[in-house]
Scaffold this active site. Structure first.
Site, PDB file in Angstrom:
ATOM      1  N   TYR A  64       0.844  -1.194   0.000  1.00 32.95           N
ATOM      2  CA  TYR A  64       0.000   0.000   0.000  1.00 32.95           C
ATOM      3  C   TYR A  64       0.877   1.241   0.000  1.00 32.95           C
ATOM      4  O   TYR A  64       1.927   1.273   0.654  1.00 32.95           O
ATOM      5  CB  TYR A  64      -0.908  -0.004   1.231  1.00 32.95           C
ATOM      6  CG  TYR A  64      -1.819   1.196   1.334  1.00 32.95           C
ATOM      7  CD1 TYR A  64      -2.849   1.398   0.413  1.00 32.95           C
ATOM      8  CD2 TYR A  64      -1.664   2.129   2.347  1.00 32.95           C
ATOM      9  CE1 TYR A  64      -3.690   2.497   0.508  1.00 32.95           C
ATOM     10  CE2 TYR A  64      -2.499   3.230   2.457  1.00 32.95           C
ATOM     11  CZ  TYR A  64      -3.506   3.409   1.527  1.00 32.95           C
ATOM     12  OH  TYR A  64      -4.333   4.504   1.618  1.00 32.95           O
ATOM     13  N   ASP A  71      -3.131   5.447  -2.649  1.00 33.70           N
ATOM     14  CA  ASP A  71      -4.077   6.469  -2.195  1.00 33.70           C
ATOM     15  C   ASP A  71      -4.061   7.623  -3.197  1.00 33.70           C
ATOM     16  O   ASP A  71      -3.048   8.307  -3.347  1.00 33.70           O
ATOM     17  CB  ASP A  71      -3.621   6.938  -0.809  1.00 33.70           C
ATOM     18  CG  ASP A  71      -4.503   8.006  -0.196  1.00 33.70           C
ATOM     19  OD1 ASP A  71      -5.421   8.514  -0.880  1.00 33.70           O
ATOM     20  OD2 ASP A  71      -4.265   8.346   0.980  1.00 33.70           O
ATOM     21  N   GLU A 119     -11.614   9.177  -2.630  1.00 31.08           N
ATOM     22  CA  GLU A 119     -12.463   9.432  -1.472  1.00 31.08           C
ATOM     23  C   GLU A 119     -13.492  10.512  -1.754  1.00 31.08           C
ATOM     24  O   GLU A 119     -13.348  11.281  -2.712  1.00 31.08           O
ATOM     25  CB  GLU A 119     -11.605   9.804  -0.268  1.00 31.08           C
ATOM     26  CG  GLU A 119     -10.820  11.075  -0.442  1.00 31.08           C
ATOM     27  CD  GLU A 119      -9.641  11.164   0.508  1.00 31.08           C
ATOM     28  OE1 GLU A 119      -9.555  12.177   1.231  1.00 31.08           O
ATOM     29  OE2 GLU A 119      -8.788  10.247   0.524  1.00 31.08           O
ATOM     30  N   GLU A 128     -13.827   4.656   5.954  1.00 27.20           N
ATOM     31  CA  GLU A 128     -12.804   5.200   6.842  1.00 27.20           C
ATOM     32  C   GLU A 128     -13.368   5.450   8.238  1.00 27.20           C
ATOM     33  O   GLU A 128     -14.526   5.855   8.402  1.00 27.20           O
ATOM     34  CB  GLU A 128     -12.266   6.515   6.245  1.00 27.20           C
ATOM     35  CG  GLU A 128     -11.164   7.187   7.048  1.00 27.20           C
ATOM     36  CD  GLU A 128      -9.891   6.358   7.138  1.00 27.20           C
ATOM     37  OE1 GLU A 128      -9.933   5.255   7.729  1.00 27.20           O
ATOM     38  OE2 GLU A 128      -8.852   6.820   6.649  1.00 27.20           O
TER      39      GLU A 128
END
Length: 304
Positions: free
Chosen positions: A51, A92, A121, A194
C-alpha cells in the site's frame, strides 16, 4: 536475471492477482511502504500486496496530509515502489486531484505507472487525514460523477478502483452505507469505509454491501485494531496498515539521533540497526555480481 533490477511480474499480471485476491475469500494484507526498499521487505516476508499512503507520502515530503501533494508526485513515488515488487500496489489517490476529469486522468496516469489499483475518497478539497475531526464530504452525486469518470478512463479492466467514504464519522454509519451502495452502482470494485470504531461497525458494513470491502487498521486513530484473521472471519477482503512502517522507522530514527546528540557516538545503537549483510541480502547484491560476470565473462582472442 529476471526480476533483478525490476520486478519480474508485469503490471497486468499484478492487477489480475489483486482482482483475484479480493475475490478469493482470503484477506489480502497490504502494509504501507514509504519507499521501494520497504516494498521489497513486504514481499520477502510474504504479504499479499503493498500500500502507498497519501499521508505517508505527504509526511515524507515534510507536509501535512491536507491535499498538498500532486498527481505527478504520487504517481512518481508509486511507480518507484511498484517497479521493484512482484506484489500488486494499491495507492491512495486522495480525491482524484481535482474535478471528475482529473480523476479520469489520475487513473490513466496510475495505470501507466504500473499501479494495480487506487482509492478515491468523497471528501471535499482541501481534504483532511481520515481519522481527524472536522472533515467534510461532497454530496453523493458528486462522488458518483468522480467514480464514473475514473471507471470510464480505465483501460485494464483489472485495475481496481476503490471508493473510500469518510461519511461514517460525519453523517453516521447508515448514511455511509447508502453512499457505499451508490458507489457500487457507479462501478467501484472495492469499498473502503474510513474511521469505523468497532468490530460491530465493520460487521454492519459487511452485511449491507455486496462487493469486496477494505479495512484500515491505522494506529492512533478511531478504529479498534482488529486482527486480520478476525476481519477475514467478518468477511473483509483486504486490510491496509498505512503508516505502520513509517512510524516504526521514525521512532527508531529519532531515538538514535537523540542518542548520538547526547553521547557523540552511535556505538550503543548497533544492536538496533539492520546490518550491512542483511541490507545486501535484501538488495540481492550477490545476484548483481553474477549478472556482471555473465555479461562480461569473456576473453579476448589473439589476433590472427
Amino acid at each position: 536475471m529476471t526480476g533483478l533490477i525490476a520486478a519480474a511480474t508485469s503490471a497486468a499480471d499484478k492487477r489480475a492477482a489483486l482482482k483475484a485476491g479480493l475475490n478469493s475469500g482470503t484477506i489480502q494484507r497490504f502494509p504501507g511502504a514509504f519507499n521501494p526498499l520497504v516494498a521489497k521487505l513486504i514481499q520477502e516476508i510474504g504479504f499479499e500486496g503493498v500500500y502507498v499512503s497519501g499521508a505517508v507520502l505527504s509526511a515524507d515530503l515534510g507536509l501535512p496530509d491536507i491535499g498538498l501533494t500532486t498527481l505527478s508526485e504520487v504517481a512518481g513515488r508509486g511507480q518507484q515502489i511498484a517497479s521493484v515488487t512482484d506484489l500488486p500496489v494499491l495507492i491512495d489517490a486522495d480525491t482524484g486531484f481535482g474535478e471528475p476529469m482529473s480523476a479520469a486522468r489520475t487513473v490513466s496516469v496510475l495505470e501507466d505507472a504500473g499501479i494495480a489499483g487506487c482509492h478515491l475518497e468523497d471528501q471535499v478539497n482541501p481534504k483532511r487525514c481520515g481519522h481527524l475531526d472536522g472533515k467534510a464530504v461532497v454530496p453523493t452525486a458528486e462522488m458518483v460523477r468522480r467514480l464514473r469518470a475514473a471507471v470510464s478512463a480505465r483501460r485494464d479492466p483489472n485495475f481496481v478502483i476503490c471508493a473510500r467514504t469518510d461519511a461514517a464519522g460525519i453523517e453516521g454509519i447508515d448514511a455511509a452505507i447508502e453512499r457505499a451502495k451508490a458507489y457500487v452502482d457507479a462501478g467501484a470494485d472495492l469499498i473502503f469505509t474510513e474511521a469505523l470504531d468497532t468490530a460491530a461497525d465493520f460487521e454492519k458494513f459487511r452485511g449491507a454491501v455486496s462487493i469486496p470491502l477494505l479495512a484500515n487498521m491505522t494506529e492512533f486513530g478511531k478504529s479498534e485494531l482488529i486482527p486480520a484473521q478476525t476481519l477475514e472471519s467478518i468477511g473483509y477482503d483486504a486490510v491496509i496498515y498505512p503508516v505502520t512502517t513509517l512510524r516504526l522507522a521514525m521512532y527508531a530514527t529519532e531515538t538514535g539521533l537523540r542518542e548520538i546528540a547526547a553521547t557523540g557516538t552511535q556505538s550503543t545503537l548497533l544492536g538496533r540497526m539492520q546490518q550491512r549483510s542483511r541490507l545486501y541480502e535484501l538488495l540481492q547484491y550477490e545476484r548483481y555480481n553474477e549478472f556482471d560476470s555473465d555479461i562480461f565473462n569473456f576473453t579476448l582472442g589473439r589476433n590472427q
